[in-house]
Design a protein around this motif. Structure first.
Motif: not given
Length: 361
Positions: A170-175, A193-207
């Motif tokens: 989990e920690a690995f993917v988030e970074k 990145k246009d939608h603010g998704i730069k890392t796994g953590y950012d991606l994880k915030q989306w449904s």
């Protein structure tokens, strides 16, 4: 049961074989391919990569980046022989081997022929055995699913090994930068990145529904990958149904001479991929996308397996000549795809899944 998956990836496979067999090229920047105006780099040594030379790069571009680059004609028969040596080593440990190309494969060693409990020790032993038999280095990734194992194998290249245990996933993917995610290319990474998704953590915030809305079916995979989830099994008998390449032109084409030049380049790329993956077929499909985004296809099936560039180019020309309004409408994209039935290819048991890409991108 938690799976134990290993991904083995040979280091600069084609180029390393050439440097192994030709001592004068060791520690030199070399590219496997042709230096002609329409040539394409099939593989680059690590010395060449330091100058920005990459596979699928136009040869003229590679020479601009590295004027002292040494071009070496490919020897696919040698690469296949070495690949078979490596695959035999894999099968000493498990029959669950899924080749992705001549130089990489997944292995499921959850239950293995050696009765070994540690996937990490198996990976280290395989790396040593590959070097002892071929004098080539490889890199290994070890984890509990294919997604993480493949990412891990690229982490300490060349000649490295990296392990991602369940507790660290989990920690690995988030970074992890989104560019490192399986199936995320340059275009998709830019959209993310246009939608603010730069890392796994950012991606994880989306449904999952939102990601599917943005990226289609792939969005569901991104949703699960962001959580370190990948239920895909290692598939030793997967059958490839098609292989191709396409090119989106920087400017729309309409002159036949320009279209034939583009066809030549695409046919060379398809032949390179087909050779690399030992994929032969009897059906060729031409795809054309017009400036208004209308898409048409033309196909033909022949009696013999299509194996050479000359066969691809001649058949491609024939298909192009059947397009009625070829000189009346501007064309923004053209592609060629080899297709066949499951039992058609004599090498159909050793075939990888690969997404096509615009190799001028």
């Amino acid at each position: 049961m938690i799976r134990k998956i290993i991904h083995i990836d040979m280091d600069a496979f084609y180029a390393s074989i050439e440097q192994r067999d030709h001592p004068e090229w060791r520690h030199q920047p070399i590219a496997v391919g042709y230096s002609g105006k329409r040539g394409v780099v099939a593989a680059a040594s690590y010395e060449a990569r330091r100058y920005g030379v990459r596979s699928a790069m136009a040869s003229v571009t590679a020479l601009r980046k590295c004027p002292q680059l040494i071009f070496v004609a490919p020897r696919f028969n040698v690469y296949r022989e070495v690949s078979q040596q490596i695959m035999h080593i894999f099968h000493e440990y498990t029959d669950k081997v899924e080749p992705l190309s001549l130089d990489e494969a997944f292995l499921d060693v959850t239950v293995n022929k050696k009765g070994a409990a540690s996937a990490t020790l198996i990976a280290k032993e395989i790396k040593r055995k590959i070097y002892a038999q071929t004098h080539l280095t490889s890199s290994a990734g070890v984890s509990f699913n294919k997604f993480l194992a493949k990412i891990a194998s690229d982490y300490h290249k060349p000649d490295g090994i990296y392990i991602i245990p369940p507790k660290a996933a989990e920690a690995f993917v988030e970074k992890l930068p989104v560019e490192r995610f399986f199936g995320v290319g340059k275009v998709t990474a830019t959209r993310m990145k246009d939608h603010g998704i730069k890392t796994g953590y950012d991606l994880k915030q989306w449904s999952e529904p939102d990601l599917t809305r943005l990226f289609g079916k792939a969005g569901s995979s991104y949703y699960h990958f962001a959580r370190g989830i990948d239920e895909r099994e290692v598939q030793p008998d997967r059958i490839r149904k098609s292989l191709g390449a396409e090119n989106t032109f920087s400017e729309d084409l309409y002159e036949v001479v320009d279209l034939l030049g583009a066809l030549d380049e695409i046919a060379h790329e398809v032949q390179r991929r087909a050779e690399k993956r030992r994929f032969f077929a009897k059906t060729l499909t031409l795809k054309i996308k017009y400036a208004d985004f209308t898409i048409i296809t033309r196909s033909k099936t022949v009696d013999q397996y299509i194996k050479t560039f000359e066969q691809l180019f001649e058949l491609g020309q024939e298909l192009l000549s059947t397009v009625e309004d070829i000189e009346e409408r501007k064309i923004r994209l053209m592609g060629l795809t080899l297709k066949n039935a499951e039992t058609e290819s004599p090498h159909s048991s050793f075939v990888p899944l690969q997404l096509s890409f615009d190799f001028k991108d």
